[in-house]
Design a protein around this motif. Sequence first.
Motif, PDB file in Angstrom:
ATOM      1  N   THR A  18      24.614 -12.119  31.542  1.00  0.00           N
ATOM      2  CA  THR A  18      25.537 -13.021  32.236  1.00  0.00           C
ATOM      3  C   THR A  18      26.638 -13.524  31.305  1.00  0.00           C
ATOM      4  N   ALA A  21      29.125 -10.648  30.941  1.00  0.00           N
ATOM      5  CA  ALA A  21      29.906 -10.508  32.166  1.00  0.00           C
ATOM      6  C   ALA A  21      30.914 -11.645  32.312  1.00  0.00           C
ATOM      7  N   THR A  22      30.546 -12.841  31.881  1.00  0.00           N
ATOM      8  CA  THR A  22      31.488 -13.967  31.916  1.00  0.00           C
ATOM      9  C   THR A  22      32.692 -13.675  31.049  1.00  0.00           C
ATOM     10  N   LYS A  36      32.089 -18.212  34.877  1.00  0.00           N
ATOM     11  CA  LYS A  36      30.674 -18.549  34.706  1.00  0.00           C
ATOM     12  C   LYS A  36      29.976 -18.694  36.056  1.00  0.00           C
ATOM     13  N   THR A  39      29.732 -15.295  37.872  1.00  0.00           N
ATOM     14  CA  THR A  39      28.766 -14.429  37.201  1.00  0.00           C
ATOM     15  C   THR A  39      27.347 -14.813  37.592  1.00  0.00           C
ATOM     16  N   LEU A  66      30.980  -7.203  39.100  1.00  0.00           N
ATOM     17  CA  LEU A  66      30.069  -7.908  39.996  1.00  0.00           C
ATOM     18  C   LEU A  66      29.004  -6.974  40.574  1.00  0.00           C
ATOM     19  N   LEU A  69      26.429  -6.557  37.923  1.00  0.00           N
ATOM     20  CA  LEU A  69      25.656  -7.800  37.822  1.00  0.00           C
ATOM     21  C   LEU A  69      24.625  -7.918  38.935  1.00  0.00           C
TER      22      LEU A  69
END
Length: 102
Positions: A18, A21-22, A36, A39, A66, A69
């Motif tokens: 995470t 990805a942020t 944040k 994510t 996304l 994720l």
Amino acid sequence: MISIEAFSIVLTLSILITRIATVALMHTRLARESAKFQTRSAFTGVGFTTSNSEKLVSHPMHRRILRVLMLFGNAGIVTAVSSMIISFVDILPPGQKSHMSR
């Protein structure tokens, strides 16, 4: 014991994924707080219905981040839950009695 270690590893990897990805969303000019939130929302699969999320899916790079994720989030949740279940269940070879049964 191994399942608790597996759960810890899954939790650590989830946090790492995470955060990565942020940063990736921030590099696409998304604000830090929004990145944040989006994510975590995509990773857990909840709360992803804001108007800001509608803007995210219109951008191809955001969609790709996304999508990955959501995939990792589902796999991580399944792994974490199964690890916790295994840690609570006493699995013994056939013919051996549990220390819990009397």
